[in-house]
Scaffold this motif. Structure first.
Motif, mmCIF file in Angstrom:
data_model
loop_
_atom_site.group_PDB
_atom_site.id
_atom_site.type_symbol
_atom_site.label_atom_id
_atom_site.label_comp_id
_atom_site.label_asym_id
_atom_site.label_seq_id
_atom_site.Cartn_x
_atom_site.Cartn_y
_atom_site.Cartn_z
ATOM 1 N N VAL A 9 -42.653 49.852 6.099
ATOM 2 C CA VAL A 9 -41.613 48.901 6.479
ATOM 3 C C VAL A 9 -40.265 49.608 6.468
ATOM 4 C CG1 VAL A 9 -40.466 46.727 5.919
ATOM 5 C CG2 VAL A 9 -42.918 46.999 5.474
ATOM 6 N N LEU A 10 -39.535 49.453 7.564
ATOM 7 C CA LEU A 10 -38.197 50.013 7.678
ATOM 8 C C LEU A 10 -37.189 48.879 7.773
ATOM 9 C CD1 LEU A 10 -38.857 52.807 10.334
ATOM 10 C CD2 LEU A 10 -38.602 53.101 7.873
ATOM 11 N N ASP A 11 -36.194 48.883 6.907
ATOM 12 C CA ASP A 11 -35.091 47.931 7.016
ATOM 13 C C ASP A 11 -34.235 48.312 8.217
ATOM 14 O OD1 ASP A 11 -35.976 46.838 4.645
ATOM 15 O OD2 ASP A 11 -34.355 47.664 3.426
ATOM 16 N N CYS A 12 -33.641 47.313 8.861
ATOM 17 C CA CYS A 12 -32.818 47.583 10.032
ATOM 18 C C CYS A 12 -32.031 46.331 10.407
ATOM 19 C CB CYS A 12 -33.689 48.033 11.200
ATOM 20 S SG CYS A 12 -34.905 46.817 11.724
ATOM 21 N N GLU A 60 -29.532 41.799 6.344
ATOM 22 C CA GLU A 60 -28.117 41.496 6.563
ATOM 23 C C GLU A 60 -27.282 42.524 5.816
ATOM 24 O OE1 GLU A 60 -27.047 39.279 8.724
ATOM 25 O OE2 GLU A 60 -29.148 38.738 9.092
ATOM 26 N N GLY A 61 -26.226 42.979 6.438
ATOM 27 C CA GLY A 61 -25.366 43.978 5.813
ATOM 28 C C GLY A 61 -26.023 45.348 5.702
ATOM 29 N N TYR A 62 -26.996 45.614 6.566
ATOM 30 C CA TYR A 62 -27.740 46.870 6.538
ATOM 31 C C TYR A 62 -26.801 48.071 6.533
ATOM 32 C CZ TYR A 62 -30.556 50.740 8.206
ATOM 33 O OH TYR A 62 -31.152 51.954 8.350
ATOM 34 N N ARG A 63 -27.083 49.040 5.669
ATOM 35 C CA ARG A 63 -26.351 50.302 5.608
ATOM 36 C C ARG A 63 -27.324 51.428 5.928
ATOM 37 N NH1 ARG A 63 -23.834 50.939 -0.023
ATOM 38 N NH2 ARG A 63 -23.696 53.018 0.838
ATOM 39 N N ALA A 64 -27.077 52.128 7.008
ATOM 40 C CA ALA A 64 -27.971 53.206 7.445
ATOM 41 C C ALA A 64 -27.923 54.386 6.487
ATOM 42 C CB ALA A 64 -27.571 53.674 8.839
ATOM 43 N N PRO A 65 -29.061 55.072 6.322
ATOM 44 C CA PRO A 65 -29.055 56.321 5.576
ATOM 45 C C PRO A 65 -28.208 57.359 6.313
ATOM 46 C CG PRO A 65 -31.292 55.740 6.268
ATOM 47 C CD PRO A 65 -30.365 54.732 6.843
ATOM 48 N N ARG A 66 -27.714 58.336 5.582
ATOM 49 C CA ARG A 66 -26.990 59.452 6.200
ATOM 50 C C ARG A 66 -27.663 60.726 5.726
ATOM 51 N NH1 ARG A 66 -21.192 57.431 4.387
ATOM 52 N NH2 ARG A 66 -21.244 55.432 5.436
#
Length: 123
Positions: A9-12, A60-66
């Motif tokens: 599962v990937l959050d997005c 909601e408010g998803y923050r992408a990895p860097r």
């Protein structure tokens, strides 16, 4: 053995869009009816041709990895075998991926939601 892998599962921010991206990359069927999940605007799936299932969950408010940034860790990534790194790289960029790093034998990209994945020259 305690169990078997059901899915990754990937959050997005947009589950359906990310499922379509990975369907173009890996093949398979987006949102195939499956008794294990209900499909809606917050959940989408990809049953790949190889049998693996990827799921995409709206956050909601998803923050992408860097990558590489320990303050925003990648948390998980996919390694994908390809025949031609240049051609595969061109195709994933056309689909919306962002190049992150070229390590010679593999290349790191971010999917449209920022998840890193590696294209690796297949054996």
């Amino acid at each position: 053995m305690i169990g078997k892998l059901q899915c990754l599962v990937l959050d997005c921010p947009d589950p359906a869009a990310l499922a379509r991206f990975y369907a173009e990359l890996l093949g398979g069927e987006v949102d195939r009816p499956d008794r294990r999940w209900s499909l809606d605007a917050s959940w989408s799936t990809l049953h790949t041709e190889g049998g693996a299932v990827l799921c995409f969950q709206r956050v909601e408010g998803y923050r992408a990895p860097r990558w590489p940034d320990p303050e925003h860790p990648q948390q998980a990534h996919l390694d994908i075998d390809v025949d031609d790194l240049d051609e595969a790289g061109r195709q994933v960029v056309e689909l919306g991926a962002e190049p992150l790093d070229d390590a010679g034998g593999w290349r790191v990209y971010a999917d449209p939601a920022g998840h890193p994945f590696c294209l690796i020259r297949g054996q």
